[in-house]
Design an enzyme around this catalytic site. Structure first.
Site, short mmCIF file in Angstrom:
data_model
loop_
_atom_site.label_atom_id
_atom_site.label_comp_id
_atom_site.label_asym_id
_atom_site.label_seq_id
_atom_site.Cartn_x
_atom_site.Cartn_y
_atom_site.Cartn_z
N CYS A 88 -6.36 -7.78 5.01
CA CYS A 88 -7.57 -6.99 4.89
C CYS A 88 -8.43 -7.46 3.82
CB CYS A 88 -7.37 -5.25 4.44
SG CYS A 88 -6.03 -4.63 5.41
N GLU A 99 -28.28 6.22 16.18
CA GLU A 99 -29.24 7.09 16.67
C GLU A 99 -29.17 7.61 17.80
OE1 GLU A 99 -33.20 7.15 16.62
OE2 GLU A 99 -33.16 4.97 15.84
N HIS A 146 -33.65 8.42 12.32
CA HIS A 146 -34.26 6.40 12.70
C HIS A 146 -35.80 5.97 11.57
CE1 HIS A 146 -37.06 5.47 15.75
NE2 HIS A 146 -38.05 6.09 15.00
N SER A 195 0.65 -1.25 -0.02
CA SER A 195 -0.90 -0.32 0.15
C SER A 195 0.61 0.95 -0.14
CB SER A 195 -1.29 -0.12 1.10
OG SER A 195 -1.83 -1.13 1.01
N GLY A 196 2.16 1.09 1.03
CA GLY A 196 2.73 2.73 0.76
C GLY A 196 3.72 2.70 -0.30
N THR A 220 0.00 -6.85 1.97
CA THR A 220 -0.27 -7.07 3.28
C THR A 220 -1.52 -7.32 2.96
OG1 THR A 220 1.36 -7.27 4.15
CG2 THR A 220 -0.48 -7.62 5.43
N CYS A 221 -1.96 -6.09 2.75
CA CYS A 221 -3.73 -5.44 2.88
C CYS A 221 -3.98 -6.28 1.29
CB CYS A 221 -3.23 -4.15 2.26
SG CYS A 221 -5.54 -3.24 2.63
N ALA A 272 15.00 -6.69 -4.20
CA ALA A 272 15.90 -5.72 -4.20
C ALA A 272 16.30 -5.70 -3.00
CB ALA A 272 15.30 -4.20 -4.83
N TYR A 301 -6.16 -8.66 16.50
CA TYR A 301 -7.11 -8.11 15.00
C TYR A 301 -7.44 -9.95 15.32
CZ TYR A 301 -6.63 -2.99 15.22
OH TYR A 301 -6.90 -1.46 15.36
N TYR A 326 -3.52 -2.66 -9.29
CA TYR A 326 -2.16 -1.78 -8.97
C TYR A 326 -1.30 -1.87 -10.19
CZ TYR A 326 -3.26 -1.48 -4.08
OH TYR A 326 -4.26 -1.19 -2.80
N GLY A 333 -4.72 -12.68 20.59
CA GLY A 333 -5.99 -11.83 21.01
C GLY A 333 -5.95 -10.61 20.89
N LYS A 384 -9.68 -11.29 3.74
CA LYS A 384 -10.12 -11.27 4.89
C LYS A 384 -11.51 -10.54 4.48
CE LYS A 384 -10.57 -7.91 8.11
NZ LYS A 384 -9.27 -7.15 8.01
N GLU A 412 -10.35 -11.87 14.90
CA GLU A 412 -11.17 -11.85 13.09
C GLU A 412 -11.41 -13.22 12.69
OE1 GLU A 412 -10.68 -7.16 12.03
OE2 GLU A 412 -9.22 -8.88 11.11
P1 NDP Z 1 -2.25 -7.35 17.69
O1 NDP Z 1 -0.77 -6.74 17.56
O2 NDP Z 1 -3.32 -6.83 16.88
O3 NDP Z 1 -2.22 -8.87 18.30
C1 NDP Z 1 -1.07 -9.27 18.83
C2 NDP Z 1 -1.92 -10.37 19.81
O4 NDP Z 1 -0.42 -11.68 20.07
C3 NDP Z 1 -1.86 -9.77 20.89
O5 NDP Z 1 -2.99 -10.77 21.61
C4 NDP Z 1 -0.01 -10.59 21.44
O6 NDP Z 1 -0.72 -10.00 23.18
C5 NDP Z 1 -0.45 -12.22 21.67
N1 NDP Z 1 0.75 -11.84 22.07
C6 NDP Z 1 2.29 -11.44 21.10
N2 NDP Z 1 3.27 -11.65 21.42
C7 NDP Z 1 2.86 -12.72 22.51
C8 NDP Z 1 3.96 -13.91 22.69
N3 NDP Z 1 4.94 -14.25 22.48
N4 NDP Z 1 2.66 -15.35 23.11
C9 NDP Z 1 1.97 -15.17 23.19
N5 NDP Z 1 1.34 -14.20 23.14
C10 NDP Z 1 1.27 -12.85 22.26
O7 NDP Z 1 -1.30 -8.40 16.24
P2 NDP Z 1 -1.96 -9.46 15.04
O8 NDP Z 1 -1.21 -9.75 14.68
O9 NDP Z 1 -3.42 -9.80 15.08
O10 NDP Z 1 -2.49 -8.31 13.61
C11 NDP Z 1 -1.13 -7.43 13.12
C12 NDP Z 1 -1.38 -5.67 13.10
O11 NDP Z 1 -2.23 -6.18 11.84
C13 NDP Z 1 -2.10 -5.10 13.87
O12 NDP Z 1 -1.16 -4.63 14.48
C14 NDP Z 1 -2.73 -4.32 13.05
O13 NDP Z 1 -2.33 -3.11 13.00
C15 NDP Z 1 -3.40 -5.18 11.49
N6 NDP Z 1 -4.31 -5.32 11.24
C16 NDP Z 1 -5.57 -5.11 11.38
C17 NDP Z 1 -6.75 -5.43 11.14
C18 NDP Z 1 -7.56 -4.41 10.96
O14 NDP Z 1 -7.89 -3.18 10.50
N7 NDP Z 1 -9.15 -4.95 10.99
C19 NDP Z 1 -7.05 -6.76 10.76
C20 NDP Z 1 -5.55 -7.10 10.93
C21 NDP Z 1 -4.76 -7.08 11.50
P3 NDP Z 1 -1.05 -8.92 24.51
O15 NDP Z 1 -2.15 -8.18 23.81
O16 NDP Z 1 -0.79 -9.28 25.94
O17 NDP Z 1 0.28 -7.82 23.39
#
Ligand code: NDP
Length: 462
Positions: free
Chosen positions: A48, A444, A439, A15-16, A42-43, A115, A180, A99, A178, A51, A184
């Site tokens: 994105c 709302e 409404h 994207s960038g 990636t997107c 590169a 994004y 693209y 836990g 997904k 998702e």
């Molecule tokens: P995130 O940063 O959202 O989440 C990573 C998760 O992994 C967190 O829950 C984190 O825990 C956990 N984690 C990291 N390291 C470890 C470890 N060593 N052991 C156990 N748990 C761990 O990253 P994602 O991979 O989900 O997504 C990457 C990026 O992509 C996102 O940051 C987001 O910016 C982008 N994205 C955006 C989307 C959107 O706009 N809808 C959709 C998908 C991706 P903790 O929270 O405790 O740190």
């Protein structure tokens, strides 16, 4: 005549990179852009876009169920994973071609090769072995999924990359993380009929979001049948005698699955990029260090997007690229604005959010007014689905400025986009109050919460 082969050489066709190359070439600059895999990054290729297509696919199971309450009899339905994959791939091919065409039309030279930097103004094109020179170089190589190499059995696991190309839909999946991607994909796989478990190390999923949204989504997901295990991590993943995978957790659980997906964050793609040869400095995660204008410590080299690990979102990378073009070629030094970025989690229900969470705001402001509504969305009345929409507005008591808005519910992502404009414009709660409602809609509620639900003073509810 320039002493360089190119005015701008862009490494990375995501994207960038594509936006910067296209804009610079459109200004008449001599631009080359190198991409080792597919244009779109990636997107478009493995993020994105596919997904969101998967999200749509996964929602039909609930649509079919909900239809009954509205008088529809839906015949027997069946889902074919291979059809979804083939149709998704066709759409990605179409987007990639767009693209490429955009770059060609702007006059950029497309180089389908890896590169690597060889100096402050030189780049090695790996496929041909040729070295070219450029007055300016932009690194926009993005990031890649954390492989969690310290986990015994990590090589048996997949990341989101492979999830888009699985030969077969798994019967059961366990997802680590836990954030994004974990949330998702858990909703996607569950909606497609897969037995789904999330395992997350923290107390509550989506650590970077407002606690109400996190708890609300957690409950909604569990109610659908997604298992969420918090405060545990994997200790080992192994293949059982029947060929299925066994994920062992720190809490002594053994989870059987056909696939184990690691969604543990993404790391900058800076390995073997020649950064040392060019003298470019990186940070602890390998991210490229840049100043406020996306310039590295080397005067001729710039970086935008995930490789800089500022905010890993597509629109942010595009914005950074556009700011860079303003800075470099319009004589308008422009620093990217990372404040008040609206974002959405495409879970089911969605989360849409902009601005500060209640917790974040309570650390920065003396007193907050919190407006909160929780209600059953209208569509759920006849469908009989037990689900809740939650809306929350965080307001600074002193000047009534709206600091954050958080929504859990249908189309929350669409609402977040509009709320992004509202917060960027600096609206107060009084502006919300004098806005006429539309409404009947869910949104709302945002303009009809006249009295605060509670106040927060010194971090405590009062
Ligand atoms: P995130 O940063 O959202 O989440 C990573 C998760 O992994 C967190 O829950 C984190 O825990 C956990 N984690 C990291 N390291 C470890 C470890 N060593 N052991 C156990 N748990 C761990 O990253 P994602 O991979 O989900 O997504 C990457 C990026 O992509 C996102 O940051 C987001 O910016 C982008 N994205 C955006 C989307 C959107 O706009 N809808 C959709 C998908 C991706 P903790 O929270 O405790 O740190």
């Amino acid at each position: 005549m320039s002493e360089f082969d190119f005015d701008l050489f862009v490494i990375g066709g995501g994207s960038g990179g594509v936006r910067a190359a296209r804009l610079a070439a459109g200004l008449g600059k001599k631009v080359a852009i190198a991409e080792e895999y597919r244009f779109g990054g990636t997107c478009v290729i493995r993020g994105c876009v596919p997904k969101k297509l998967f999200v749509y696919a996964s929602q039909f199971s609930e649509h079919f169920e909900d239809a009954r309450g509205y008088g529809w009899s839906v015949g027997e339905s069946a889902f074919d994973w291979k059809t979804l994959i083939a149709n998704k791939d066709r759409e990605i091919d179409r987007l990639e071609a767009l693209y490429r065409r955009g770059l060609e039309n702007a006059g950029a030279e497309i180089i389908s090769s890896r590169a690597e930097l060889t100096g402050p103004n030189s780049v090695l094109i790996k496929s041909s072995g040729q070295t070219v020179t450029a007055e300016k170089i932009l690194i926009a190589v993005g990031g890649s999924a954390n492989p969690h190499a310290s986990l015994p059995g990590h090589e048996l696991c997949i990341t989101s990359n492979e999830a888009f190309h699985l030969e077969e839909l798994p019967k059961a999946i366990v997802i680590a993380g836990g954030g994004y991607i974990a949330v998702e994909f858990a909703n996607i796989f569950h909606g497609l009929g897969v037995e789904t478990t999330i395992i997350y190390r923290g107390q509550e999923i989506l650590s970077k979001f407002d606690l109400d949204m996190r708890r609300g989504l957690h409950m909604a997901m569990e109610e659908k049948g997604i298992r969420i295990i918090c405060q545990e991590i994997f200790s080992k993943v192994e293949r059982g005698p029947d060929g299925r995978l066994l994920a062992h957790t720190s809490g002594g659980k053994s989870l059987m699955a056909d696939q184990v997906l690691l969604a543990l964050g993404r790391d900058p793609n800076t390995e073997s990029l020649g950064l040392e040869a060019a003298g470019v400095k990186t940070g602890v995660k390998g991210e490229i260090l840049i100043d406020d204008y996306s310039r590295t410590n080397v005067e001729s080299i710039y970086a935008v997007g995930d490789v800089t690990d500022r905010v890993q979102l597509t629109p942010v990378a595009i914005h950074e690229a556009m700011c860079l073009i303003d800075t470099l070629y319009h004589d308008r030094p422009t620093s990217p604005d990372h404040d008040l970025i609206a974002t959405a989690v495409f879970s089911q229900p969605e989360i849409g959010t902009v601005g500060l969470s209640e917790d974040e705001a309570s650390k920065c402001y003396d007193e907050l007014q919190i407006y909160r509504a929780e209600f059953r969305p209208m569509k759920a009345t006849l469908s009989g689905r037990s689900e809740k929409t939650i809306m929350k507005i965080v307001v600074n008591s002193e000047d009534r400025k709206v600091l954050g808005v958080h929504i859990l519910g249908h189309e929350a992502g669409e609402m977040a986009q509009i709320l992004g404009i509202v917060l960027k414009a600096g609206c107060t709660k009084d502006d919300f109050d004098r806005t006429m409602a539309v409404h009947p809609t869910a949104s709302e509620e945002l303009v009809t919460m006249y009295k605060p639900s509670y106040r927060v003073k010194g971090g405590e509810r009062v």
